[in-house]
Design an enzyme around this catalytic site. Structure first.
Site, PDB file in Angstrom:
ATOM      1  CG  ASN A   1      -1.548   1.286   1.561  1.00 21.16           C
ATOM      2  OD1 ASN A   1      -2.493   1.704   0.899  1.00 21.16           O
ATOM      3  ND2 ASN A   1      -1.030   1.977   2.569  1.00 21.16           N
TER       4      ASN A   1
ATOM      5  CE1 TYR B   1       0.448   8.679  -6.204  1.00 21.35           C
ATOM      6  CE2 TYR B   1      -1.401   9.066  -7.686  1.00 21.35           C
ATOM      7  CZ  TYR B   1      -0.891   8.551  -6.502  1.00 21.35           C
ATOM      8  OH  TYR B   1      -1.731   7.893  -5.626  1.00 21.35           O
TER       9      TYR B   1
ATOM     10  CE  LYS C   1       0.215   5.075  -6.413  1.00 14.36           C
ATOM     11  NZ  LYS C   1       0.360   4.079  -5.328  1.00 14.36           N
TER      12      LYS C   1
HETATM   13  N1  LIG Z   1      -5.477   9.220  -0.685  1.00 11.34           N
HETATM   14  C1  LIG Z   1      -5.841   9.147  -1.946  1.00 11.34           C
HETATM   15  O1  LIG Z   1      -6.707   9.914  -2.406  1.00 11.34           O
HETATM   16  C2  LIG Z   1      -5.256   8.091  -2.852  1.00 11.34           C
HETATM   17  C3  LIG Z   1      -5.863   7.896  -4.104  1.00 11.34           C
HETATM   18  C4  LIG Z   1      -5.372   6.894  -4.957  1.00 11.34           C
HETATM   19  C5  LIG Z   1      -4.311   6.110  -4.562  1.00 11.34           C
HETATM   20  N2  LIG Z   1      -3.732   6.313  -3.339  1.00 11.34           N
HETATM   21  C6  LIG Z   1      -2.619   5.419  -2.983  1.00 11.34           C
HETATM   22  O2  LIG Z   1      -3.004   4.651  -1.853  1.00 11.34           O
HETATM   23  C7  LIG Z   1      -1.865   4.364  -1.036  1.00 11.34           C
HETATM   24  C8  LIG Z   1      -2.130   4.850   0.373  1.00 11.34           C
HETATM   25  O3  LIG Z   1      -2.357   6.251   0.317  1.00 11.34           O
HETATM   26  P1  LIG Z   1      -2.762   7.166   1.567  1.00 11.34           P
HETATM   27  O4  LIG Z   1      -3.664   8.199   1.034  1.00 11.34           O
HETATM   28  O5  LIG Z   1      -3.180   6.314   2.708  1.00 11.34           O
HETATM   29  O6  LIG Z   1      -1.356   7.861   1.840  1.00 11.34           O
HETATM   30  P2  LIG Z   1      -0.673   8.414   3.165  1.00 11.34           P
HETATM   31  O7  LIG Z   1       0.361   9.412   2.755  1.00 11.34           O
HETATM   32  O8  LIG Z   1      -1.714   8.868   4.140  1.00 11.34           O
HETATM   33  O9  LIG Z   1       0.049   7.112   3.737  1.00 11.34           O
HETATM   34  C9  LIG Z   1       1.090   6.488   3.028  1.00 11.34           C
HETATM   35  C10 LIG Z   1       2.031   5.850   4.012  1.00 11.34           C
HETATM   36  O10 LIG Z   1       3.121   5.284   3.252  1.00 11.34           O
HETATM   37  C11 LIG Z   1       4.301   5.488   4.001  1.00 11.34           C
HETATM   38  N3  LIG Z   1       5.499   5.427   3.170  1.00 11.34           N
HETATM   39  C12 LIG Z   1       5.985   6.383   2.337  1.00 11.34           C
HETATM   40  N4  LIG Z   1       7.159   5.994   1.825  1.00 11.34           N
HETATM   41  C13 LIG Z   1       7.435   4.764   2.345  1.00 11.34           C
HETATM   42  C14 LIG Z   1       8.514   3.862   2.195  1.00 11.34           C
HETATM   43  N5  LIG Z   1       9.556   4.141   1.411  1.00 11.34           N
HETATM   44  N6  LIG Z   1       8.484   2.701   2.889  1.00 11.34           N
HETATM   45  C15 LIG Z   1       7.429   2.420   3.703  1.00 11.34           C
HETATM   46  N7  LIG Z   1       6.377   3.234   3.875  1.00 11.34           N
HETATM   47  C16 LIG Z   1       6.376   4.405   3.214  1.00 11.34           C
HETATM   48  C17 LIG Z   1       4.113   6.883   4.610  1.00 11.34           C
HETATM   49  O11 LIG Z   1       4.987   7.081   5.718  1.00 11.34           O
HETATM   50  C18 LIG Z   1       2.647   6.867   5.002  1.00 11.34           C
HETATM   51  O12 LIG Z   1       2.454   6.439   6.333  1.00 11.34           O
HETATM   52  C19 LIG Z   1      -0.688   5.069  -1.725  1.00 11.34           C
HETATM   53  O13 LIG Z   1       0.007   4.137  -2.530  1.00 11.34           O
HETATM   54  C20 LIG Z   1      -1.370   6.123  -2.575  1.00 11.34           C
HETATM   55  O14 LIG Z   1      -0.572   6.501  -3.681  1.00 11.34           O
HETATM   56  C21 LIG Z   1      -4.176   7.302  -2.500  1.00 11.34           C
END
Ligand SMILES: NC(=O)c1ccc[n+]([C@@H]2O[C@H](COP(=O)([O-])OP(=O)(O)OC[C@H]3O[C@@H](n4cnc5c(N)ncnc54)[C@H](O)[C@@H]3O)[C@@H](O)[C@H]2O)c1
Length: 258
Positions: free
Chosen positions: A92, A158, A162
């Site tokens: 994730n 990004y 993805k």
């Molecule tokens: N929030 C959105 O609207 C959204 C939409 C589509 C996709 N996503 C994807 O869903 C996933 C979760 O997103 P979120 O919104 O919960 O993000 P978030 O930023 O709230 O959480 C992401 C977590 O990943 C951790 N992280 C970053 N780099 C890391 C690394 N090198 N090793 C280990 N952990 C690491 C961060 O510390 C953070 O705790 C991500 O891959 C994001 O791209 C998010």
């Protein structure tokens, strides 16, 4: 996969946002939970594990970086040592990167692809090796995005990182189906997590995150709480989801259609 044996899951980026919601939803299913995140997130990770335990599941947290292969190997080894198996890997962790194409550098590319794409590949690879050894199937689940289905302005890095998750997910699904391991990804729209609410590089490991200021991303987009993604992941982990394989499932309130 049987529901009668105890199962264990690793969730990367599990300190907050979607990772936290997925961890708590899987804990509700009685799954042992390992939340993995970067240094500096220990207090949040501890908080997630307390909530996991309050739901009656077991868990621990692991500090590491998804771009470091040994960290992935180590968290899997520790999970198997503590709980006896690894059954679910939720790759994730990810970072958001908003920059016009004319300003993107090789350093930006390597950082975004390192976390968002290599990180998923390493999680799939080592989880698959462990699951094949166990011989009882498993679930690999990756984080894509609606940005992985359609390009968005100022998000070339990004979006491409993805889009790549869909390719890895499809190829791995074909390779691993003989082992009863399904490989799927979720492709959320805007989900209310710290990534969106506090696009803060230092705090969330990102670079140049300016979603709230970008009207191209806001317009016509609905948003939802991370628990909606937790529900989808919980379904994908059920035995009856065996027939869903190689998919990157859009979950965005009907913004983008495949
Ligand atoms: N929030 C959105 O609207 C959204 C939409 C589509 C996709 N996503 C994807 O869903 C996933 C979760 O997103 P979120 O919104 O919960 O993000 P978030 O930023 O709230 O959480 C992401 C977590 O990943 C951790 N992280 C970053 N780099 C890391 C690394 N090198 N090793 C280990 N952990 C690491 C961060 O510390 C953070 O705790 C991500 O891959 C994001 O791209 C998010």
């Amino acid at each position: 996969m049987s529901t009668t044996v105890s199962r264990s899951a690793i969730i990367t980026g599990g300190a907050q946002g979607m990772g936290e919601a997925i961890a708590l939803r899987l804990a509700q299913e009685g799954v042992n939970i390992v939340v993995f995140d970067i240094k500096g997130k220990e207090t949040q990770l501890e908080g997630v594990i307390k909530q996991v335990e309050a739901k009656g599941s077991k868990g621990f947290f692991f500090v590491g970086d998804v771009t470091i292969e040994k960290d992935i190997q180590d968290v899997i080894a520790k999970t198997v040592e503590k709980f006896g198996s690894l059954d679910i890997m939720v790759a994730n962790a990810g970072i958001l990167a908003m920059k016009p194409i004319t300003e993107c550098t090789p350093e930006d590319f390597n950082r975004v692809f390192g976390i968002n794409t290599l990180g998923v590949m390493l999680c799939y690879k080592h989880a698959a090796l462990q699951m094949i050894k166990q011989g009882r199937g498993g679930r690999l689940i990756g984080a894509s995005s609606i940005g992985g289905k359609q390009g968005m302005a100022e998000a070339s890095l990004y979006c491409s990182s993805k889009f790549a998750i869909r390719g890895i997910t499809q190829a791995a699904a074909l390779e691993l189906k003989a082992h009863n391991i399904t490989v799927n990804a979720y492709a959320p729209g805007v989900i209310q997590t710290p990534m969106i609410a506090h696009p803060d590089d230092a705090k969330n490991g990102g670079l140049g995150s300016t979603v709230l200021a970008n009207p191209n991303l806001r317009q016509g987009t609905t948003s939802a709480s991370p628990s909606v993604v937790g529900e989808l992941v919980a379904y994908l982990c059920k035995p009856e989801a065996f027939f869903v394989n190689g998919q990157t499932i859009t979950i965005d309130g009907g913004t983008y259609f495949d």
